[in-house]
Design an enzyme around this catalytic site. Structure first.
Site, PDB file in Angstrom:
ATOM      1  N   ALA A   1       0.839  -1.196   0.000  1.00 14.17           N
ATOM      2  CA  ALA A   1       0.000   0.000   0.000  1.00 14.17           C
ATOM      3  C   ALA A   1       0.876   1.250   0.000  1.00 14.17           C
ATOM      4  O   ALA A   1       2.086   1.172   0.204  1.00 14.17           O
ATOM      5  CB  ALA A   1      -0.878  -0.017   1.241  1.00 14.17           C
TER       6      ALA A   1
ATOM      7  N   GLU B   1      -3.157  -9.380  -3.645  1.00 10.72           N
ATOM      8  CA  GLU B   1      -4.630  -9.425  -3.739  1.00 10.72           C
ATOM      9  C   GLU B   1      -5.091  -9.046  -5.155  1.00 10.72           C
ATOM     10  O   GLU B   1      -6.028  -9.637  -5.685  1.00 10.72           O
ATOM     11  CB  GLU B   1      -5.257  -8.514  -2.681  1.00 10.72           C
ATOM     12  CG  GLU B   1      -5.075  -9.094  -1.268  1.00 10.72           C
ATOM     13  CD  GLU B   1      -5.656  -8.214  -0.187  1.00 10.72           C
ATOM     14  OE1 GLU B   1      -5.196  -7.065  -0.059  1.00 10.72           O
ATOM     15  OE2 GLU B   1      -6.578  -8.660   0.526  1.00 10.72           O
TER      16      GLU B   1
ATOM     17  N   GLU C   1       0.310  -8.589   5.906  1.00  5.83           N
ATOM     18  CA  GLU C   1      -0.440  -7.610   6.708  1.00  5.83           C
ATOM     19  C   GLU C   1      -0.322  -7.824   8.209  1.00  5.83           C
ATOM     20  O   GLU C   1      -0.291  -6.866   8.980  1.00  5.83           O
ATOM     21  CB  GLU C   1      -1.925  -7.612   6.304  1.00  5.83           C
ATOM     22  CG  GLU C   1      -2.229  -6.966   4.962  1.00  5.83           C
ATOM     23  CD  GLU C   1      -1.998  -7.876   3.760  1.00  5.83           C
ATOM     24  OE1 GLU C   1      -1.470  -9.000   3.948  1.00  5.83           O
ATOM     25  OE2 GLU C   1      -2.337  -7.467   2.642  1.00  5.83           O
TER      26      GLU C   1
END
Ligand code: NAD
Length: 651
Positions: free
Chosen positions: A62, A104, A124
């Site tokens: 991210a 993902e 994560e």
């Protein structure tokens, strides 16, 4: 320049993501992907789509600059739903790392092909989170559930080979990735587009009993960290309920965890580790090139440091006192490297070539070409002076000379050397080839080149290097000494060793202080205490319990007796004899014993760490509180998900 570019070659569309440095899933990337698919959908000449990345890596996570900001549409789960619903098959072409949101996205694609060096993972949990864009739902529909659980709850990426073996990717790319992806596209172009993963059944499904065992196992391993358990539960819900419910549950938990104390603590330590080695005074300082490393002493630490140096690609020479010690040092390095070989971390060829890069000698003249030398001989100032005298004589004038001393004054060592500006401390942790932490000790005279060289060396070794100043015990050992003292006070005031240890384990330490002392052996610190006894301030409170144990020949785990009694399997059992000794000592000192509960024990320990940490900061030994947290988490078992003692006790 756009971060997402759409090009076509005949009937194949390429979506190329170009968002350096890690092709993060920033807002522009998310929007760009959606726009690209809108365009592709309307172009009937396109038969297949290849999603590929420019630069060093596939999408590796991210955008950290968006952390803590309100989410901006399109959010990642919607982007993935959009791409997987496309009528044309989409191939993810992966190089470098496909991590977190990156993997993902790849799971939203209908096929995956990866370069052989690629790594794929859902890390994560390392930040106290779970995947938030379908990872827990889609991954077990592609790979066996136990592999999905291991990847998601462990947070460790897998290699392309492993990914291929478990079905996470469809092929390994041989040759240039773009060409391989195009060749792969040709093989599937006339097949119907596969079903989206979220419409597929799970690969397999544990029964209720197995789930209970799996989740209990994950909880045990997580030692108080909540995200791995929540991740396992999310996988279960995604399998047992329909995928829509699984996706909603996953997102809810992701958002909840994002605001949790544990995630804040883990993010704190993650960023602290990445910024802690940045010394402003080293801006622009060029490190010396390093090819050859010298290590003085082939004992516990020296052999570990030599192993770490070899694994980082350096030639290493161990200097020892005699041939026998040389042989022993080489044998220890060989044992460490065999461990790496057995665990599949290196190949037999690499093992052979690493061993061939190791020399041992009794002659310091063999260090004439060494670029950096680490001394790891006995902890005795006379021996250290002797060694650094020889290094001054035989090494190049700009070779960096480092001491691995735990407690001795490196300024004093430097003062006796020629070119003292190249003398520093490199304080490794045992086992040195495994432990990530390295304290880089700045002596008063150390120059920028030596420090820059030390940090460059640490980087090559894959260590987390924390700069610190010269003092007794540097950052970590000094804080540990301070809280150990308070634990000993608690013994006299009413606690028992196993109660203190149990409180620490419950808090999240891998083991308690007294069990750890037993493991290290009690006699070394006993010898130090005896040596320092004449200098002790008689007014200061002194707890002699550790001395009594040694006087009773209780040296710790290795002889079956220490703070604990050890059974034939090496399991520590509280020992009534030790409890009696502790209680008798309180009596002798006229102390009325009182109860300590786990909460008070931890609060005493944290206060001791905090107050020593404050002193360390006031003296300029650590650059900031983050440095202290990084040291305690990486070298002393402080639970990572609590962020470190300074983070936990910040006012
Ligand atoms: P060790 O006793 O296992 O090894 C010391 C080695 O140095 C021995 O093999 C000895 O033969 C060799 N040696 C002694 N004098 C020498 C000389 N003049 N020339 C060449 N070799 C010589 O000790 P260790 O545990 O490896 O500790 C070494 C240093 O590392 C100490 O300063 C210690 O404080 C520090 N240290 C130890 C640890 C640890 O956990 N053991 C952790 C951090 C730092």
């Amino acid at each position: 320049m756009s971060t997402v570019n759409l090009t076509t070659e005949n009937d194949i569309a390429f979506i190329t993501i170009d968002n350096p440095p890690i092709n993060a899933t920033s807002h522009s990337v998310r929007q760009g992907i959606v726009d690209a698919f809108d365009e592709i959908e309307g172009d009937s000449s396109i038969k297949v789509v290849i999603l590929i990345c420019a630069g060093k890596t596939f999408i590796a996570g991210a955008d950290v600059s968006e952390f803590g900001q309100p989410p901006m549409a399109p959010i990642l789960p919607d982007v993935i739903k959009r791409l997987e619903a496309t009528t044309k098959p989409v191939i993810a072409a992966i190089h470098g790392h496909a991590l977190g949101g990156g993997l993902e996205i790849a799971l939203g694609c209908h096929y995956r092909i990866a370069e052989s060096g690629a790594k794929l993972g859902l890390p994560e949990v390392n930040l106290g989170l779970i995947p938030g864009a379908g990872g827990t739902v889609r991954l077990p529909r592609l790979v066996p559930v136990h592999d999905a659980i291991a990847m998601i709850t462990g947070g460790k990426p897998v290699s392309a080979d492993k990914a291929n073996a478990i079905g996470l990717i469809d092929a390994i790319a041989h040759g240039p990735l773009r060409d391989a992806a195009q060749d792969f596209a040709r093989t599937i172009i006339n097949r119907p587009r596969p079903l989206e993963l979220r419409r597929c059944p799970p690969v397999d499904a544990p029964d209720d009993h197995q789930w209970d065992e799996i989740i209990a196992g994950v909880g045990k391993k997580a030692r108080g960290q909540i995200a791995p358990v929540i991740a396992a539960q999310a996988i279960r819900i995604g399998i047992e309920q329909d995928t829509a419910a699984g996706l909603v549950h996953e997102r809810e938990k992701f958002v909840e965890l994002r605001d949790s104390d544990q995630s804040k603590a883990l993010r704190h330590i993650f960023f602290a580790e990445r910024s802690v080695a940045k010394l402003p005074e080293l801006d622009g300082a060029a490190p010396n090139p390093i090819n050859e490393v010298g290590v003085i002493g082939g004992g516990i630490m020296g052999a570990g440091i030599a192993t770490a140096s070899l694994l980082a690609g350096f030639k290493a020479t161990i200097i020892e006192r005699n041939e026998e010690a040389c042989t022993h040092g080489r044998a220890t390095v060989k044992k460490h490297l065999s461990g790496s070989l057995k665990r599949g971390l290196i190949t037999q060829d690499r093992f052979n070539s690493l061993l061939a890069s190791l020399s041992t000698s009794t002659d310091y003249a063999d260090l004439g070409t060494a670029d950096l030398v680490v001394e790891a001989v006995f902890e005795d100032m006379t021996v250290k002076h002797d060694v650094f005298g020889k290094l001054s004589k035989h090494c190049k004038p700009d070779a960096v000379l480092a001491s691995n001393t735990s407690y001795l004054d490196i300024n004093e060592i430097a003062a006796n050397c020629t070119h003292p500006q190249r003398v520093i401390g490199l304080h490794f942790f045992s086992p040195a080839h495994i432990m990530k932490l390295l304290e880089v000790v700045r002596t008063d005279q150390a120059n920028a080149t030596s420090l820059a060289t030390a940090f460059a060396f640490a980087r090559k070794l894959g260590k987390i290097a924390v700069p610190c100043g010269v003092c007794d015990g540097f950052i970590g050992n000094r804080i540990m000494s301070a809280y150990r003292k308070h634990c000993e006070y608690m013994l006299e005031d009413g606690a028992l060793p196993h109660q203190i240890d149990a409180a620490m384990v419950e808090f999240g330490f891998p083991m308690g202080l007294f069990a750890m002392q037993d493991m290290a052996g009690l006699e070394i610190s006993w010898a130090t205490r005896k040596r320092l006894a004449p200098f002790r301030d008689p007014a200061e409170r002194y707890v002699a319990l550790g001395d009594y144990l040694c006087e009773m020949d209780r040296f710790g785990k290795k002889n079956g007796l220490g703070w604990y009694r050890y059974d034939e399997n090496g399991k520590a059992l509280p020992d009534p004899d030790v409890d009696a000794l502790v209680i008798a000592e309180s009596d002798k000192k006229g102390i009325t014993r009182r109860d300590f509960d786990a909460k008070e024990i931890i609060s005493v320990i944290l206060d001791a760490m905090r107050s020593e940490g404050d002193k360390i900061l006031a003296e300029g030994i650590a650059m900031g509180p983050d440095a202290i947290d990084v040291v305690m988490v990486n070298g002393y078992g402080f639970p990572r998900h609590k962020g470190g003692p300074m983070f936990m006790t910040q006012k």
